[in-house]
Design a protein around this motif. Structure first.
Motif, PDB file in Angstrom:
ATOM      1  N   ALA A 272      -7.923   3.632  -7.223  1.00  0.00           N
ATOM      2  CA  ALA A 272      -8.841   2.724  -6.536  1.00  0.00           C
ATOM      3  C   ALA A 272      -9.925   2.327  -7.530  1.00  0.00           C
TER       4      ALA A 272
ATOM      5  N   ASN B 176       0.850  -1.186   0.000  1.00  0.00           N
ATOM      6  CA  ASN B 176       0.000   0.000   0.000  1.00  0.00           C
ATOM      7  C   ASN B 176       0.887   1.238   0.000  1.00  0.00           C
TER       8      ASN B 176
ATOM      9  N   GLN C 109      -7.506   0.333  -2.648  1.00  0.00           N
ATOM     10  CA  GLN C 109      -6.375   0.735  -3.478  1.00  0.00           C
ATOM     11  C   GLN C 109      -6.064  -0.330  -4.533  1.00  0.00           C
TER      12      GLN C 109
ATOM     13  N   GLN D 298      -9.514   8.653   0.429  1.00  0.00           N
ATOM     14  CA  GLN D 298      -8.485   8.972   1.424  1.00  0.00           C
ATOM     15  C   GLN D 298      -8.677  10.355   2.046  1.00  0.00           C
TER      16      GLN D 298
ATOM     17  N   LEU E  85      -9.640   7.211  -5.514  1.00  0.00           N
ATOM     18  CA  LEU E  85      -8.640   6.959  -4.482  1.00  0.00           C
ATOM     19  C   LEU E  85      -8.456   8.176  -3.584  1.00  0.00           C
TER      20      LEU E  85
ATOM     21  N   TYR F  84       1.928  -1.939  -7.062  1.00  0.00           N
ATOM     22  CA  TYR F  84       0.480  -2.124  -7.147  1.00  0.00           C
ATOM     23  C   TYR F  84       0.101  -3.442  -7.820  1.00  0.00           C
TER      24      TYR F  84
ATOM     25  N   ALA G 122      -1.097   5.007  -8.664  1.00  0.00           N
ATOM     26  CA  ALA G 122      -2.060   4.377  -7.750  1.00  0.00           C
ATOM     27  C   ALA G 122      -3.453   4.884  -8.062  1.00  0.00           C
TER      28      ALA G 122
END
Length: 513
Positions: free
Chosen positions: A86, A26, A96, A208, A204, A128, A84
Protein backbone atom coordinates in the motif's frame (compact mmCIF):
# COMPACT_ATOMS: atom_id res chain seq x y z
CA UNK A 1 24.11 -17.55 -16.58
CA UNK A 2 23.36 -20.00 -13.82
CA UNK A 3 19.68 -19.52 -13.01
CA UNK A 4 19.12 -22.98 -11.58
CA UNK A 5 19.98 -21.77 -8.07
CA UNK A 6 17.18 -19.19 -7.81
CA UNK A 7 15.04 -19.77 -4.73
CA UNK A 8 11.90 -18.22 -3.27
CA UNK A 9 12.14 -17.69 0.52
CA UNK A 10 9.53 -14.92 0.54
CA UNK A 11 6.79 -17.01 -1.05
CA UNK A 12 7.71 -19.99 1.10
CA UNK A 13 6.98 -18.07 4.31
CA UNK A 14 4.10 -15.68 3.60
CA UNK A 15 0.53 -16.31 2.49
CA UNK A 16 -0.11 -15.58 -1.16
CA UNK A 17 -2.60 -15.95 -3.96
CA UNK A 18 -1.39 -19.02 -5.84
CA UNK A 19 -4.12 -19.06 -8.50
CA UNK A 20 -1.85 -17.87 -11.33
CA UNK A 21 -4.59 -15.43 -12.25
CA UNK A 22 -2.99 -12.36 -13.89
CA UNK A 23 -6.21 -10.34 -13.89
CA UNK A 24 -5.92 -6.98 -12.15
CA UNK A 25 -7.81 -7.12 -8.86
CA UNK A 26 -7.67 -6.59 -5.11
CA UNK A 27 -5.98 -9.42 -3.24
CA UNK A 28 -6.89 -8.82 0.42
CA UNK A 29 -5.02 -10.61 3.20
CA UNK A 30 -2.15 -11.78 0.97
CA UNK A 31 1.32 -10.39 0.29
CA UNK A 32 1.89 -11.75 -3.21
CA UNK A 33 0.26 -13.32 -6.23
CA UNK A 34 1.95 -15.72 -8.60
CA UNK A 35 1.93 -14.33 -12.12
CA UNK A 36 3.83 -15.05 -15.32
CA UNK A 37 5.74 -12.64 -17.58
CA UNK A 38 3.90 -11.86 -20.80
CA UNK A 39 6.55 -13.25 -23.13
CA UNK A 40 7.86 -11.49 -26.23
CA UNK A 41 8.39 -12.86 -29.73
CA UNK A 42 11.26 -10.68 -30.96
CA UNK A 43 13.39 -9.44 -28.05
CA UNK A 44 16.74 -7.78 -28.62
CA UNK A 45 19.45 -7.33 -25.99
CA UNK A 46 20.75 -3.77 -25.66
CA UNK A 47 23.00 -4.05 -22.61
CA UNK A 48 24.11 -6.68 -20.11
CA UNK A 49 25.98 -5.94 -16.88
CA UNK A 50 28.66 -8.65 -16.92
CA UNK A 51 30.36 -7.39 -13.76
CA UNK A 52 27.15 -7.41 -11.72
CA UNK A 53 26.19 -10.84 -13.07
CA UNK A 54 29.50 -12.27 -11.85
CA UNK A 55 29.19 -10.51 -8.47
CA UNK A 56 25.75 -11.87 -7.65
CA UNK A 57 26.55 -15.41 -8.79
CA UNK A 58 24.81 -15.71 -12.17
CA UNK A 59 28.04 -15.87 -14.15
CA UNK A 60 28.72 -14.87 -17.76
CA UNK A 61 26.07 -14.22 -20.39
CA UNK A 62 25.28 -16.83 -23.04
CA UNK A 63 23.11 -16.28 -26.12
CA UNK A 64 20.33 -18.48 -24.79
CA UNK A 65 20.07 -16.27 -21.69
CA UNK A 66 18.10 -13.61 -23.57
CA UNK A 67 14.92 -15.63 -23.10
CA UNK A 68 15.34 -15.44 -19.34
CA UNK A 69 16.24 -11.73 -19.42
CA UNK A 70 12.86 -10.87 -20.97
CA UNK A 71 10.85 -13.52 -19.11
CA UNK A 72 10.46 -16.09 -21.91
CA UNK A 73 10.77 -19.88 -21.49
CA UNK A 74 11.60 -19.95 -17.79
CA UNK A 75 13.12 -23.05 -16.18
CA UNK A 76 10.96 -25.09 -13.85
CA UNK A 77 12.71 -23.91 -10.70
CA UNK A 78 11.63 -20.29 -11.24
CA UNK A 79 8.25 -19.43 -9.67
CA UNK A 80 7.40 -15.86 -10.67
CA UNK A 81 5.29 -13.56 -8.53
CA UNK A 82 4.36 -9.97 -7.76
CA UNK A 83 3.98 -8.49 -4.28
CA UNK A 84 1.17 -6.39 -2.82
CA UNK A 85 1.79 -3.24 -0.83
CA UNK A 86 0.00 0.00 0.00
CA UNK A 87 1.17 3.57 0.35
CA UNK A 88 0.72 7.30 0.56
CA UNK A 89 1.02 8.98 -2.82
CA UNK A 90 1.60 12.75 -2.86
CA UNK A 91 0.53 12.81 0.78
CA UNK A 92 -2.74 10.90 0.32
CA UNK A 93 -3.56 7.34 1.32
CA UNK A 94 -3.82 5.29 -1.88
CA UNK A 95 -4.87 1.93 -0.44
CA UNK A 96 -3.69 -1.31 -2.02
CA UNK A 97 -0.96 -0.88 -4.62
CA UNK A 98 1.66 -3.43 -5.62
CA UNK A 99 4.13 -4.50 -8.28
CA UNK A 100 2.26 -3.26 -11.32
CA UNK A 101 5.16 -3.58 -13.76
CA UNK A 102 7.56 -5.67 -11.68
CA UNK A 103 7.65 -9.46 -11.49
CA UNK A 104 10.05 -11.24 -9.15
CA UNK A 105 12.00 -14.28 -10.29
CA UNK A 106 13.27 -14.96 -6.76
CA UNK A 107 16.56 -14.79 -4.90
CA UNK A 108 20.05 -16.01 -5.71
CA UNK A 109 22.92 -16.59 -3.25
CA UNK A 110 26.49 -16.26 -4.48
CA UNK A 111 29.50 -18.22 -3.21
CA UNK A 112 30.11 -15.65 -0.46
CA UNK A 113 26.57 -16.01 0.90
CA UNK A 114 25.36 -12.69 -0.52
CA UNK A 115 21.63 -12.70 -1.28
CA UNK A 116 20.23 -10.84 -4.27
CA UNK A 117 16.64 -10.57 -5.49
CA UNK A 118 16.07 -10.55 -9.26
CA UNK A 119 13.11 -8.74 -10.77
CA UNK A 120 11.81 -7.96 -14.26
CA UNK A 121 10.39 -4.51 -14.85
CA UNK A 122 8.11 -4.12 -17.85
CA UNK A 123 7.48 -7.82 -18.48
CA UNK A 124 3.68 -7.64 -18.35
CA UNK A 125 0.61 -7.07 -16.23
CA UNK A 126 0.14 -8.37 -12.70
CA UNK A 127 -2.91 -8.34 -10.43
CA UNK A 128 -1.56 -5.02 -9.12
CA UNK A 129 -1.29 -3.19 -12.45
CA UNK A 130 -4.43 -1.15 -11.74
CA UNK A 131 -5.86 -1.35 -15.29
CA UNK A 132 -2.45 -0.68 -16.88
CA UNK A 133 -0.56 -3.02 -19.21
CA UNK A 134 2.49 -3.79 -17.06
CA UNK A 135 4.82 -2.83 -19.89
CA UNK A 136 7.66 -0.31 -19.85
CA UNK A 137 8.94 1.85 -22.68
CA UNK A 138 12.50 2.24 -23.90
CA UNK A 139 13.07 5.74 -22.51
CA UNK A 140 12.13 4.85 -18.92
CA UNK A 141 14.03 1.55 -19.11
CA UNK A 142 17.23 3.19 -20.33
CA UNK A 143 16.89 5.77 -17.56
CA UNK A 144 16.51 3.11 -14.86
CA UNK A 145 19.31 0.90 -16.22
CA UNK A 146 21.85 3.71 -16.43
CA UNK A 147 20.94 5.78 -13.38
CA UNK A 148 20.80 2.88 -10.94
CA UNK A 149 24.31 1.92 -12.00
CA UNK A 150 25.43 5.56 -11.90
CA UNK A 151 24.22 5.89 -8.33
CA UNK A 152 25.98 2.67 -7.34
CA UNK A 153 29.31 3.92 -8.65
CA UNK A 154 28.77 7.29 -6.96
CA UNK A 155 28.55 5.37 -3.68
CA UNK A 156 24.82 5.90 -3.12
CA UNK A 157 22.79 2.92 -1.79
CA UNK A 158 20.59 1.73 -4.66
CA UNK A 159 18.96 -1.06 -6.56
CA UNK A 160 21.03 -2.10 -9.57
CA UNK A 161 20.45 -3.13 -13.18
CA UNK A 162 21.47 -6.43 -14.76
CA UNK A 163 20.13 -6.11 -18.28
CA UNK A 164 18.24 -3.94 -20.75
CA UNK A 165 16.38 -5.40 -23.70
CA UNK A 166 13.87 -4.33 -26.33
CA UNK A 167 10.72 -6.45 -26.34
CA UNK A 168 10.03 -6.11 -30.07
CA UNK A 169 6.59 -4.63 -29.48
CA UNK A 170 5.26 -1.07 -29.37
CA UNK A 171 3.56 0.39 -26.32
CA UNK A 172 1.12 3.32 -26.24
CA UNK A 173 2.03 6.08 -23.78
CA UNK A 174 0.87 9.65 -23.20
CA UNK A 175 4.24 10.98 -22.05
CA UNK A 176 3.01 14.28 -20.59
CA UNK A 177 -0.57 13.21 -19.77
CA UNK A 178 -1.85 15.87 -22.17
CA UNK A 179 -4.08 13.78 -24.41
CA UNK A 180 -1.35 13.05 -26.96
CA UNK A 181 -0.65 9.30 -26.78
CA UNK A 182 2.10 7.89 -29.01
CA UNK A 183 3.52 4.50 -29.88
CA UNK A 184 6.89 3.90 -28.22
CA UNK A 185 9.32 0.98 -28.23
CA UNK A 186 8.77 -1.45 -25.39
CA UNK A 187 11.62 -2.66 -23.19
CA UNK A 188 12.38 -4.80 -20.14
CA UNK A 189 14.96 -4.19 -17.43
CA UNK A 190 16.12 -6.78 -14.94
CA UNK A 191 16.92 -5.01 -11.71
CA UNK A 192 18.47 -6.45 -8.58
CA UNK A 193 18.58 -5.59 -4.90
CA UNK A 194 19.26 -7.22 -1.58
CA UNK A 195 15.50 -6.80 -1.12
CA UNK A 196 12.69 -4.83 -2.73
CA UNK A 197 10.73 -4.57 0.56
CA UNK A 198 9.14 -1.13 0.93
CA UNK A 199 7.46 0.96 3.61
CA UNK A 200 4.25 0.10 1.77
CA UNK A 201 4.48 -3.64 2.48
CA UNK A 202 4.19 -2.87 6.19
CA UNK A 203 1.52 -0.21 5.63
CA UNK A 204 -0.68 -2.71 3.79
CA UNK A 205 -0.65 -5.31 6.56
CA UNK A 206 -1.19 -2.73 9.27
CA UNK A 207 -4.11 -1.15 7.41
CA UNK A 208 -5.68 -4.61 7.00
CA UNK A 209 -5.11 -5.29 10.72
CA UNK A 210 -3.16 -8.41 9.77
CA UNK A 211 -0.96 -7.97 12.83
CA UNK A 212 0.33 -11.54 13.00
CA UNK A 213 1.55 -11.36 9.42
CA UNK A 214 2.93 -7.87 10.10
CA UNK A 215 4.99 -9.36 12.91
CA UNK A 216 6.11 -12.21 10.65
CA UNK A 217 7.19 -9.72 7.99
CA UNK A 218 9.14 -7.64 10.51
CA UNK A 219 10.84 -10.78 11.87
CA UNK A 220 11.65 -11.94 8.33
CA UNK A 221 13.17 -8.56 7.45
CA UNK A 222 15.21 -8.37 10.64
CA UNK A 223 16.51 -11.92 10.34
CA UNK A 224 17.49 -11.57 6.68
CA UNK A 225 18.58 -7.93 6.39
CA UNK A 226 19.30 -6.62 9.88
CA UNK A 227 21.32 -9.43 11.51
CA UNK A 228 22.95 -6.90 13.86
CA UNK A 229 19.65 -6.67 15.75
CA UNK A 230 19.87 -9.30 18.50
CA UNK A 231 17.25 -8.02 20.98
CA UNK A 232 13.89 -9.67 21.62
CA UNK A 233 10.28 -8.67 22.07
CA UNK A 234 9.18 -5.08 21.57
CA UNK A 235 12.77 -3.83 21.82
CA UNK A 236 13.60 -5.75 18.64
CA UNK A 237 11.00 -3.77 16.68
CA UNK A 238 12.16 -0.51 18.27
CA UNK A 239 15.72 -1.23 17.15
CA UNK A 240 14.38 -2.12 13.70
CA UNK A 241 12.58 1.20 13.32
CA UNK A 242 15.58 3.18 14.57
CA UNK A 243 17.85 1.51 12.03
CA UNK A 244 15.42 2.18 9.18
CA UNK A 245 15.40 5.84 10.25
CA UNK A 246 19.19 5.99 10.26
CA UNK A 247 19.54 4.30 6.88
CA UNK A 248 16.89 6.59 5.39
CA UNK A 249 18.58 9.73 6.72
CA UNK A 250 21.95 8.54 5.43
CA UNK A 251 20.39 7.93 2.01
CA UNK A 252 18.88 11.43 1.89
CA UNK A 253 22.27 12.93 2.74
CA UNK A 254 23.82 11.00 -0.14
CA UNK A 255 21.13 12.31 -2.49
CA UNK A 256 21.99 15.84 -1.42
CA UNK A 257 25.71 15.17 -1.83
CA UNK A 258 25.46 14.20 -5.49
CA UNK A 259 22.48 16.41 -6.36
CA UNK A 260 19.89 13.66 -6.98
CA UNK A 261 16.18 14.49 -7.01
CA UNK A 262 13.93 11.43 -6.87
CA UNK A 263 10.78 13.20 -8.02
CA UNK A 264 8.18 10.83 -6.54
CA UNK A 265 8.95 10.00 -2.91
CA UNK A 266 5.70 8.21 -2.16
CA UNK A 267 5.87 5.77 0.77
CA UNK A 268 5.56 2.86 -1.66
CA UNK A 269 8.79 4.09 -3.28
CA UNK A 270 10.75 3.99 -0.01
CA UNK A 271 12.97 0.99 0.75
CA UNK A 272 13.15 -0.39 4.30
CA UNK A 273 16.83 -1.08 3.59
CA UNK A 274 17.59 2.55 2.78
CA UNK A 275 18.08 1.98 -0.97
CA UNK A 276 17.24 4.32 -3.82
CA UNK A 277 14.37 2.52 -5.51
CA UNK A 278 12.01 3.14 -8.46
CA UNK A 279 13.77 5.45 -10.90
CA UNK A 280 10.94 7.37 -12.51
CA UNK A 281 10.86 11.15 -13.13
CA UNK A 282 14.20 11.73 -11.38
CA UNK A 283 16.95 14.19 -12.24
CA UNK A 284 20.48 15.05 -11.29
CA UNK A 285 20.77 18.71 -10.35
CA UNK A 286 21.92 21.11 -13.05
CA UNK A 287 21.52 24.68 -11.78
CA UNK A 288 21.21 24.70 -8.00
CA UNK A 289 17.61 25.18 -6.88
CA UNK A 290 16.14 23.93 -3.62
CA UNK A 291 12.67 24.20 -5.20
CA UNK A 292 13.50 22.13 -8.26
CA UNK A 293 11.33 19.12 -9.03
CA UNK A 294 11.74 17.20 -12.31
CA UNK A 295 8.26 15.68 -12.05
CA UNK A 296 5.47 17.54 -13.85
CA UNK A 297 2.97 15.59 -11.73
CA UNK A 298 4.51 17.28 -8.68
CA UNK A 299 3.57 20.76 -9.90
CA UNK A 300 2.60 23.26 -8.65
CA UNK A 301 3.02 22.11 -5.05
CA UNK A 302 6.59 20.80 -5.47
CA UNK A 303 6.13 18.36 -2.60
CA UNK A 304 9.14 16.33 -3.72
CA UNK A 305 11.46 19.21 -4.59
CA UNK A 306 15.21 18.81 -4.04
CA UNK A 307 15.32 20.83 -0.83
CA UNK A 308 12.32 19.03 0.71
CA UNK A 309 13.64 15.47 0.46
CA UNK A 310 14.85 15.37 4.07
CA UNK A 311 11.51 16.68 5.32
CA UNK A 312 9.49 14.29 3.15
CA UNK A 313 11.56 11.29 4.22
CA UNK A 314 10.69 12.14 7.83
CA UNK A 315 7.00 12.41 6.91
CA UNK A 316 7.20 9.01 5.23
CA UNK A 317 8.82 7.55 8.34
CA UNK A 318 5.87 8.84 10.37
CA UNK A 319 3.64 6.68 8.16
CA UNK A 320 5.92 3.69 8.72
CA UNK A 321 5.82 4.39 12.45
CA UNK A 322 2.02 4.25 12.32
CA UNK A 323 2.24 0.94 10.48
CA UNK A 324 4.66 -0.56 13.04
CA UNK A 325 2.80 0.83 16.04
CA UNK A 326 0.91 -2.45 16.66
CA UNK A 327 4.31 -4.11 17.24
CA UNK A 328 6.05 -1.29 19.13
CA UNK A 329 3.09 0.06 21.18
CA UNK A 330 5.08 3.03 22.48
CA UNK A 331 3.94 6.44 21.25
CA UNK A 332 6.64 8.38 23.08
CA UNK A 333 9.42 6.22 21.66
CA UNK A 334 8.17 6.69 18.11
CA UNK A 335 7.73 10.43 18.58
CA UNK A 336 11.18 10.84 20.15
CA UNK A 337 12.81 8.74 17.42
CA UNK A 338 11.21 10.78 14.67
CA UNK A 339 12.09 14.06 16.35
CA UNK A 340 15.69 12.86 16.66
CA UNK A 341 15.61 12.02 12.94
CA UNK A 342 15.64 15.71 12.05
CA UNK A 343 18.60 16.38 14.36
CA UNK A 344 20.54 13.42 12.99
CA UNK A 345 19.76 14.28 9.37
CA UNK A 346 20.86 17.91 9.56
CA UNK A 347 24.06 17.10 11.42
CA UNK A 348 24.92 14.41 8.86
CA UNK A 349 23.93 16.80 6.04
CA UNK A 350 26.23 19.55 7.32
CA UNK A 351 29.06 17.07 7.89
CA UNK A 352 28.62 16.04 4.27
CA UNK A 353 28.82 19.66 3.11
CA UNK A 354 32.01 20.07 5.14
CA UNK A 355 33.59 17.27 3.13
CA UNK A 356 32.39 18.78 -0.15
CA UNK A 357 34.05 22.07 0.81
CA UNK A 358 37.18 20.37 2.18
CA UNK A 359 36.61 21.25 5.85
CA UNK A 360 37.98 18.77 8.37
CA UNK A 361 35.29 19.40 11.00
CA UNK A 362 31.95 21.13 11.42
CA UNK A 363 32.08 24.49 13.20
CA UNK A 364 29.20 26.36 14.79
CA UNK A 365 29.69 29.19 12.30
CA UNK A 366 29.29 26.83 9.34
CA UNK A 367 25.50 27.00 9.46
CA UNK A 368 25.63 30.65 8.41
CA UNK A 369 28.32 29.88 5.82
CA UNK A 370 26.20 27.14 4.24
CA UNK A 371 23.06 29.29 4.25
CA UNK A 372 24.89 32.13 2.48
CA UNK A 373 26.35 29.67 -0.01
CA UNK A 374 22.87 28.28 -0.82
CA UNK A 375 21.59 31.79 -1.42
CA UNK A 376 24.50 32.53 -3.74
CA UNK A 377 23.97 29.29 -5.68
CA UNK A 378 20.28 30.01 -6.21
CA UNK A 379 20.66 33.67 -7.11
CA UNK A 380 23.45 33.08 -9.62
CA UNK A 381 22.01 29.78 -10.90
CA UNK A 382 25.34 28.03 -10.53
CA UNK A 383 25.72 24.45 -11.71
CA UNK A 384 25.81 22.24 -8.60
CA UNK A 385 28.36 19.63 -9.73
CA UNK A 386 30.59 22.01 -11.69
CA UNK A 387 30.69 24.58 -8.89
CA UNK A 388 32.56 22.19 -6.60
CA UNK A 389 34.81 21.03 -9.43
CA UNK A 390 35.81 24.66 -10.03
CA UNK A 391 36.12 25.32 -6.30
CA UNK A 392 38.93 22.77 -6.18
CA UNK A 393 40.86 25.02 -8.61
CA UNK A 394 40.31 28.20 -6.58
CA UNK A 395 43.37 30.08 -5.32
CA UNK A 396 44.34 33.66 -4.52
CA UNK A 397 45.32 34.27 -8.16
CA UNK A 398 42.03 33.02 -9.62
CA UNK A 399 40.25 34.92 -12.39
CA UNK A 400 36.61 34.64 -11.31
CA UNK A 401 35.29 35.44 -14.76
CA UNK A 402 37.12 32.52 -16.39
CA UNK A 403 36.64 30.18 -13.41
CA UNK A 404 32.86 30.51 -13.11
CA UNK A 405 31.52 31.95 -16.37
CA UNK A 406 30.89 28.55 -17.94
CA UNK A 407 29.02 27.06 -14.98
CA UNK A 408 26.23 29.63 -14.57
CA UNK A 409 22.87 29.55 -16.32
CA UNK A 410 22.52 33.37 -16.40
CA UNK A 411 25.04 36.00 -17.53
CA UNK A 412 27.67 37.04 -14.99
CA UNK A 413 27.73 40.83 -14.62
CA UNK A 414 30.06 42.81 -12.36
CA UNK A 415 27.67 42.68 -9.41
CA UNK A 416 27.44 38.89 -9.57
CA UNK A 417 31.18 38.57 -9.99
CA UNK A 418 31.66 40.70 -6.88
CA UNK A 419 29.36 38.34 -4.95
CA UNK A 420 31.43 35.38 -6.08
CA UNK A 421 34.62 37.14 -5.09
CA UNK A 422 33.23 37.99 -1.64
CA UNK A 423 32.20 34.35 -1.15
CA UNK A 424 35.64 33.14 -2.23
CA UNK A 425 37.24 35.39 0.36
CA UNK A 426 35.06 33.94 3.11
CA UNK A 427 35.78 30.43 1.86
CA UNK A 428 39.54 30.98 1.90
CA UNK A 429 39.27 32.37 5.43
CA UNK A 430 37.26 29.33 6.52
CA UNK A 431 39.90 27.01 5.06
CA UNK A 432 42.52 28.56 7.34
CA UNK A 433 40.71 27.08 10.36
CA UNK A 434 41.39 23.53 9.08
CA UNK A 435 43.85 21.41 11.02
CA UNK A 436 44.69 19.46 7.86
CA UNK A 437 46.84 20.50 4.91
CA UNK A 438 45.43 21.93 1.68
CA UNK A 439 46.36 18.67 -0.06
CA UNK A 440 44.34 16.69 2.48
CA UNK A 441 41.48 19.15 2.11
CA UNK A 442 41.49 18.70 -1.66
CA UNK A 443 41.50 14.92 -1.20
CA UNK A 444 38.31 15.25 0.86
CA UNK A 445 36.72 17.31 -1.90
CA UNK A 446 37.75 14.98 -4.72
CA UNK A 447 36.31 12.00 -2.85
CA UNK A 448 33.01 13.81 -2.19
CA UNK A 449 32.46 15.72 -5.43
CA UNK A 450 31.91 13.74 -8.63
CA UNK A 451 33.37 14.96 -11.91
CA UNK A 452 30.58 13.25 -13.84
CA UNK A 453 26.87 12.98 -13.10
CA UNK A 454 24.31 11.44 -15.43
CA UNK A 455 22.33 14.50 -16.45
CA UNK A 456 18.90 14.31 -18.06
CA UNK A 457 20.05 15.83 -21.33
CA UNK A 458 22.71 13.12 -21.69
CA UNK A 459 20.09 10.45 -21.05
CA UNK A 460 17.81 12.12 -23.59
CA UNK A 461 20.54 12.05 -26.25
CA UNK A 462 21.37 8.43 -25.41
CA UNK A 463 17.72 7.34 -25.68
CA UNK A 464 17.36 9.13 -29.03
CA UNK A 465 20.45 7.33 -30.33
CA UNK A 466 19.38 3.88 -29.09
CA UNK A 467 16.03 4.44 -30.84
CA UNK A 468 17.93 4.53 -34.12
CA UNK A 469 19.72 1.26 -33.36
CA UNK A 470 23.03 2.71 -32.22
CA UNK A 471 24.69 2.09 -28.84
CA UNK A 472 27.93 4.10 -28.99
CA UNK A 473 26.73 6.75 -26.54
CA UNK A 474 25.29 4.10 -24.22
CA UNK A 475 28.70 2.44 -24.05
CA UNK A 476 30.46 5.75 -23.52
CA UNK A 477 28.08 6.83 -20.75
CA UNK A 478 28.51 3.45 -19.09
CA UNK A 479 32.28 3.93 -18.93
CA UNK A 480 31.82 7.46 -17.59
CA UNK A 481 29.34 6.49 -14.87
CA UNK A 482 31.61 3.67 -13.74
CA UNK A 483 34.31 6.28 -13.03
CA UNK A 484 32.37 9.31 -11.75
CA UNK A 485 35.24 10.81 -9.77
CA UNK A 486 37.42 11.00 -12.87
CA UNK A 487 36.95 13.19 -15.92
CA UNK A 488 37.13 10.53 -18.61
CA UNK A 489 35.07 12.58 -21.05
CA UNK A 490 35.37 16.36 -20.58
CA UNK A 491 32.51 16.87 -23.04
CA UNK A 492 30.15 15.30 -20.48
CA UNK A 493 31.35 17.56 -17.64
CA UNK A 494 29.59 20.68 -18.86
CA UNK A 495 26.40 22.47 -17.90
CA UNK A 496 23.13 21.61 -19.66
CA UNK A 497 23.04 23.20 -23.14
CA UNK A 498 20.39 25.91 -23.41
CA UNK A 499 18.81 24.07 -26.35
CA UNK A 500 17.48 21.54 -23.83
CA UNK A 501 15.97 24.04 -21.38
CA UNK A 502 12.38 23.28 -22.39
CA UNK A 503 12.71 19.89 -24.02
CA UNK A 504 10.06 17.37 -22.95
CA UNK A 505 11.67 14.24 -21.54
CA UNK A 506 14.83 16.17 -20.71
CA UNK A 507 14.21 19.19 -18.49
CA UNK A 508 10.71 18.02 -17.54
CA UNK A 509 9.34 14.50 -17.10
CA UNK A 510 6.20 12.79 -15.93
CA UNK A 511 5.49 9.48 -14.23
CA UNK A 512 4.58 7.99 -17.62
CA UNK A 513 6.62 4.93 -18.52
Amino acid sequence: MNIEQIRHPFTDIFPGDLSNNPMQRNTPKVLFATTKPAGFDAPELIAFNETLSEEIGLGPYKNQDLDFLVGNHLPGNVKTYATAYAGHQFGNWAGQLGDGRAILAGEIINKNGRKTEIQWKGAGATPYSRHADGRAVLRSSVREYLMSEAMYHLGVPTTRALSLALTGEDVVRDMMYNGNPQLEKGAVVIRTAESFLRFGHFELLSAQREYNTLEDLADFTIENYYPEITTDGIQKYKDFFEKICTRTADLMVEWFRVGFVHGVMNTDNMSVLGLTIDYGPYSMMDEYDLNFTPNTTDLPGRRYAFGKQGQISQWNLWQLANALHPLIKDDKFLEDTLNHYGTYFWEAHDQMLCRKFGFDELLESDEEFFTNWQGLMQELQLDYTLFFNQLEKLNTESDFQSLFADIVYIPLDNRKLKKLEDFAGKYEARLTTNTISREESLALMKHSNPKFTLRNYLLYECIEEISTGKTEMLEKLTRALENPYEELYPEFSVKRPSTYDDTTGCSTLSCSS
